[in-house]
Design an enzyme around this catalytic site. Structure first.
Site, PDB file in Angstrom:
ATOM      1  N   ASP D  18      22.254 -47.337   1.632  1.00 23.32           N
ATOM      2  CA  ASP D  18      21.757 -46.617   0.198  1.00 23.32           C
ATOM      3  C   ASP D  18      23.262 -46.772  -1.419  1.00 23.32           C
ATOM      4  O   ASP D  18      22.454 -47.748  -2.021  1.00 23.32           O
ATOM      5  CB  ASP D  18      21.782 -45.685   0.464  1.00 23.32           C
ATOM      6  CG  ASP D  18      21.388 -44.463   0.891  1.00 23.32           C
ATOM      7  OD1 ASP D  18      20.244 -45.639   1.808  1.00 23.32           O
ATOM      8  OD2 ASP D  18      20.161 -43.776   1.324  1.00 23.32           O
ATOM      9  N   ARG D 100      32.808 -32.760  -2.562  1.00 25.45           N
ATOM     10  CA  ARG D 100      32.454 -33.274  -3.781  1.00 25.45           C
ATOM     11  C   ARG D 100      33.568 -33.121  -5.585  1.00 25.45           C
ATOM     12  O   ARG D 100      33.854 -34.105  -6.099  1.00 25.45           O
ATOM     13  CB  ARG D 100      31.584 -32.312  -3.947  1.00 25.45           C
ATOM     14  CG  ARG D 100      30.513 -32.371  -3.499  1.00 25.45           C
ATOM     15  CD  ARG D 100      30.657 -34.219  -2.239  1.00 25.45           C
ATOM     16  NE  ARG D 100      28.876 -33.950  -1.550  1.00 25.45           N
ATOM     17  CZ  ARG D 100      29.395 -34.774  -0.844  1.00 25.45           C
ATOM     18  NH1 ARG D 100      29.904 -36.075  -0.419  1.00 25.45           N
ATOM     19  NH2 ARG D 100      28.036 -35.324  -0.005  1.00 25.45           N
ATOM     20  N   ASP D 129      24.230 -32.119  -4.146  1.00 30.24           N
ATOM     21  CA  ASP D 129      25.668 -32.844  -4.124  1.00 30.24           C
ATOM     22  C   ASP D 129      25.151 -33.303  -6.032  1.00 30.24           C
ATOM     23  O   ASP D 129      26.484 -33.430  -6.043  1.00 30.24           O
ATOM     24  CB  ASP D 129      25.747 -33.550  -2.813  1.00 30.24           C
ATOM     25  CG  ASP D 129      26.203 -33.802  -1.675  1.00 30.24           C
ATOM     26  OD1 ASP D 129      26.748 -32.315  -2.022  1.00 30.24           O
ATOM     27  OD2 ASP D 129      25.805 -33.941  -1.314  1.00 30.24           O
ATOM     28  N   SER D 183      19.633 -36.695   8.271  1.00 34.32           N
ATOM     29  CA  SER D 183      20.815 -37.298   7.268  1.00 34.32           C
ATOM     30  C   SER D 183      22.172 -36.586   7.434  1.00 34.32           C
ATOM     31  O   SER D 183      21.707 -35.399   7.680  1.00 34.32           O
ATOM     32  CB  SER D 183      20.574 -37.602   5.586  1.00 34.32           C
ATOM     33  OG  SER D 183      21.787 -37.260   4.771  1.00 34.32           O
TER      34      SER D 183
END
Lengths: 411, 411, 411, 411
Positions: D18, D100, D129, D183
């Site tokens: 990705d 994050r 996110d 995922s």
């Protein structure tokens, strides 16, 4: 919103220049049927002209809705909010915020009645009101289409707006041609002014900004004394005369106005992320706030009162941000309303040149016990010796902390 | 407390009749050495007479402690509390509550210096002050012995007290022979009156109750304009003149007094479980509260401000209940102080007949962005279209709720 | 309590040695009539012996009250509390705390029925239970007299207690002659052990402490799968079988016991100011807690859930401290109950050697939208572009802060 | 973002398919220089391949940044958060949320170092996110340009993504050709799985979802006993061996994994307004959470602990929503850290088949007083009679309420 998607739209219509331009812009852009909705929330303007202007702009009579919502506004929105003693950021009585859900609710009712698939409002893309309108629309009718012209069109300057109005034969009253020196919103609870000459928070507001109240300086030199009667948390009378909610607030507004009560010049934090400065006038609401707190002071249990106070900032934020029709507001309201069952009685106040002064409170449900509090001999109502045990056990954790080296609660 | 247990006691001594009686009662009951401690917290009384009276009652000169604590009081107690905008039960600026921990702290310091094993105070068994004194004593010196004569002795009427004074050659000034019409506590922050003629909460307080402020009615007919300068949350100057904490508060008190500012007639909930009625005068503090909020309004981030506001009631309760020297107060203070680093700048105010009116605020740390908030063309500072996504995602849970049958956030 | 003041007392009577001694001590000290009240709250003991013993000790048959309160206990006390997901200090399911108000309530009802002027309980002066009993008594009957023998008498050692029992012909079963190694309280929700061999918080509890649950180590090696059905926040069935509240909890207890679920070894803070260590077993309650949270996870709105969570610690503290019958508990309950209207559906769980593992949840009121959350093409249910505006306006205050020099939210 | 506007962009690059597609898409769409940043946060993948792949895709060596941030991650992000006992929605240890801000912070540092005007990330437009990344970017560099390809491009299906990769010679490992069944995100604190086969919250997760932990069923049949040492709120050692933060967490992860500890199957509320289902594994974090609470249980004052607990939900929400670099997080952290000064000592735990069982805690700062809590004779440490006054004054408001007709706190 894609222009082909809308069949019929209900517009919150004031009859003023801006919403008249929106009306025409909706017709010309979306080519959809427009229904106008004008509400009397006590803003102090006659509604007849709004009807005339809507007709003039081509709205069919059956598509013109004009409602007097003053009683509902005070009874079902203002009063529940005042039960909470809600102040946004410690100061603001939420006069604009509380009107938006009612307008939205009625607009959605009309949309469902006339089979409209869209609603439109005249709030800009920088303010809180767009949020309040649209959250309410979505909460009440989740598939509604929303048109917010100020976020969509290219009429971004006064000049372009006036041009558009002229192109579309919208009458412009002379005083609207020029730029207004500030922007105003009003209803039965309050009047707010902001923008333009008020944008610099260091500049004092010009006296002309204040439209709802006499200046404290100009208010009469004599004291006005009143009583307000409460039942279960709501004001029900003034000076012993029972009044409907809107009539009562109207009367308090008059009393506040005459006595220079309820002005506020505030820098606040908008939900959309910036600070703004507003000049608010809430004459009757300011009196009501002070009186309600005084009524609670003798009728609410201490922990009930403290619990309410601890959640008040959250409740005020919820309303300010536009979440009236949200589960959290309903939960907080359930808690607050539970506490108000005993808030019944009378408060006496002096009004004088900007001051609202409590001078007495009494209640059939009073928890104030003269027998206990008295400096005189209390006949054993209270055993002073109990205080020693109370203090010693409250102190125990502090003593254990100090013994472990944390004197004075040091961490 | 068993009478044989006490060797030396430090008494919080005002020089008045009550604490003089306590002094003698301690000597005659506990047969221990008495050390007197008299503090100047700005209560407005000279301390010389207290020394003379202590000597007269047989206290050795080296056992008489008299301290001017005014600067410490304002700098280390009043100012930290005002950073929090603390209001107990929405109204009360905590003028009495905040003085008690300082008195206790100094009393314990003296106890340790002179090797005393006990402390004594003159607060009654019905009030909050006993709790505040004793929690502080215990938190600072967990093995201290505490004597609270009002909870122990049998001098429960005025008559018996006077008799005891006469028996023990305690001089009684003529105006103290009769019953005082109400009880007073005072310091640099405020003056409080309660009891006796104030006990019925429906009776308006007599004008003679107010000692620190002119009535708004009697205050001058002209507006006084001032500025207050702040640094990191604390006031540091007036009208551009830098002042020490106590000097500054003294000056604000004078300004408040002249302009009829800072009166409060309140029914409050005591920690010991009853309601009481107090008449408070906080002239300078009231001005400071309004100014500090205005200073924060342009320098604090929204969520910082809301977080503070949401914890303010708890912080005020902690102080009211006497837990200044407790871990939870220190934790809250750490959070509050963290927020105040940017609270620097100037606020402009009008003082007028009971009103404190903000007319301007400016700061080198201002978060107010005229560029963003302006009604004029903003050069792309803010993209109004962002509001649509903002609203739609804020509305998503409400729409999902409505689709699941909970229209308007119904539960 | 002065000994002459009491005419008739209702004693919370277990039939055990301690309360039998209290019974005799009340008779001999107060010379008053004693009424015994024994409740079945699911503590797992037969009540017949309590009746026999009361008769043996001279209580008149009409003065012996024995009630099965199990259904009321679960329906009106346990379930409302579980709606709140109440955990004291993050861990404790409040099994002892929640039983006290019901016992008190029934005791007061009996006092009113028999015209007693006093009540008595067997809780010691160091613990929380005395507070919980007495706050409830006072809240329900403010003029009640309360006798707490452990705070009054001189039977302060085991030896003296046994002597008193022997002097008064109270039968002592052999296993009660010696000192019990720890103290136990039990009801349908939980069993607690504390004191004696458990007093050092560094020592692991002996396996014999645990009486309600098999050790996870000894629990079977196979997984048990169940479903729990909920209606409006309360469990109403297991594996599709509808059960009464007490029957349901009994069954969950059996399931929890077998699978080693619900043990807790905790140091907690008592309301009276000290820390204590308790070993708790709440087998069914632990399963119920996990299941209820899972049920809420798909049926509660986000802000409703967060509001509940933010007040849960306060609610748990209120119950722990004994304020079940207080206005603040009722207000919090009103708020919580409002949120539970939609909490209906089914949760599937695996029970295995101490673990309660959620494996599925479904509800007719689900707010979980697969259409919105899916990683697949969502047919326009959610416009990803909205996120940009959402983020930008949420970021605006942070950006303005950073521009004013406060990068990263620095203060 | 207009395509001409970007000169140089720093991409958060994992080396996977990705972000490799994003890399190429940025080059071809924005025609700007791309700098890659790959962080080792303990996700368990080697970073060498990411470097090779970046080179292969045409990134200049000096534009490839690869950093081992594991120690910083645990020391400055994970540990401060664990001081708060943060659980989102009562259950979730915030493993993704907390990573994050660190990635964003480093990305902005690199942007400033290389003179980039933009940053890009690979988070989708539906998740949290994107919000966490972008709020952090804006808070640290308010004028940064942000590219979120998933919200902008038209590669909205797996097929299109693969096609784009093939067109641009991006190597695709065989197992990435097909659709992944769910995922995954991972770092040293946790691993999360969501989407696809996990989307129906009624379906139990397949065992293959769990990658970080052995199933409790498969975990060994023997108990593992450990101690964890704490200093000022942070874990500093295991079994007496002092370890760096990342080493310590790595070891706890191994212990948790082996013993089947730390799995969570949760439906949670996203900040963007929808519910989602995640399967989380936090083996070491789960052990750490339990141990930290146990350490606090003997070292924190009661009110300090309760204050923390009452704000924990807010703190967790702040982090979940992405406001790590915001004033409110810093204020809450200041408050929490203040409380942790005394949280030093040792906790002993048993790990067994999914269970983390506290069996002992000791501290040089312990507030647990055996002397006070003992069931034995306490030498006067505690005067049981004090409890009477404590209860009576706590009951006073309830009694006054009952006398005024509000029995049991009725409202």
């Amino acid at each position: 919103m894609r222009v082909k998607d809308v069949k019929k739209v209900v517009l919150a219509y004031s009859g003023g220049l801006d919403t008249s331009v929106i009306l025409k812009w909706l017709q010309s852009t979306y080519r959809c049927e427009v229904v106008t909705f004008t509400a009397d929330l006590g803003q102090g303007e006659e509604l007849g002209p709004a009807r005339d202007k809507a007709l003039l702009l081509g709205i069919k009579p059956e598509n013109i809705y004009i409602d007097d919502l003053r009683e509902t506004f005070v009874k079902d929105f203002v009063f529940p909010m005042f039960r909470a003693n809600a102040l946004y950021e410690g100061m603001y009585l939420l006069g604009t915020s509380i009107a938006r859900p009612l307008i939205s609710q009625r607009q959605i009712e009309i949309a469902e009645a006339v089979g409209a698939d869209a609603v439109a409002h005249g709030a800009t893309g920088k303010g809180n009101d767009q949020v309040r309108f649209e959250l309410s629309y979505y909460a009440l009718k989740p598939d509604i289409k929303i048109i917010a012209p100020w976020r969509e069109w290219d009429l971004t300057s006064r000049t372009r707006l006036i041009e558009f109005a002229e192109e579309h034969q919208i009458p412009i009253s002379k005083d609207k041609r020029g730029e207004a020196p500030f922007s105003v919103d009003a209803n039965l609870l309050h009047s707010s002014s902001e923008g333009k000459i008020l944008e610099d928070p260091w500049d004092a507001p010009d006296e002309m900004v204040w439209q709802r109240t006499i200046s404290p300086v100009d208010a009469p030199d004599k004291v006005t004394e009143i009583t307000i009667e409460f039942e279960r948390g709501d004001a029900v009378g003034i000076n012993g005369e029972r009044l409907s909610p809107a009539t009562l607030l109207t009367k308090l507004n008059a009393l506040g106005k005459e006595n220079g009560i309820g002005r506020l010049d505030l820098v606040e934090n908008r939900f959309v992320g910036m600070k703004s400065r507003g000049c608010y006038e809430t004459p009757g609401g300011t009196i009501l706030y002070v009186a309600h707190r005084a009524m609670e002071s003798i009728t609410l249990d201490r922990e009930a009162a403290h619990l309410k106070d601890s959640l008040m900032p959250r409740y005020a934020e919820v309303i300010y941000n536009g979440f009236w029709f949200a589960p959290e507001r309903r939960m907080l309201q359930a808690m607050i309303d539970e506490s108000q069952k005993s808030v019944t009685g009378t408060v006496r106040l002096k009004l004088y040149k900007g001051n609202t002064i409590v001078t007495g409170r009494q209640s059939p449900n009073s928890l104030y016990s003269m027998k206990h509090v008295t400096f005189e001999e209390d006949q054993g109502a209270y055993d002073q010796f109990d205080a020693q045990g109370f203090i010693k056990l409250n102190a125990l954790r502090l003593r254990l902390g100090a013994m472990a080296g944390r004197k004075g609660g040091a961490l």
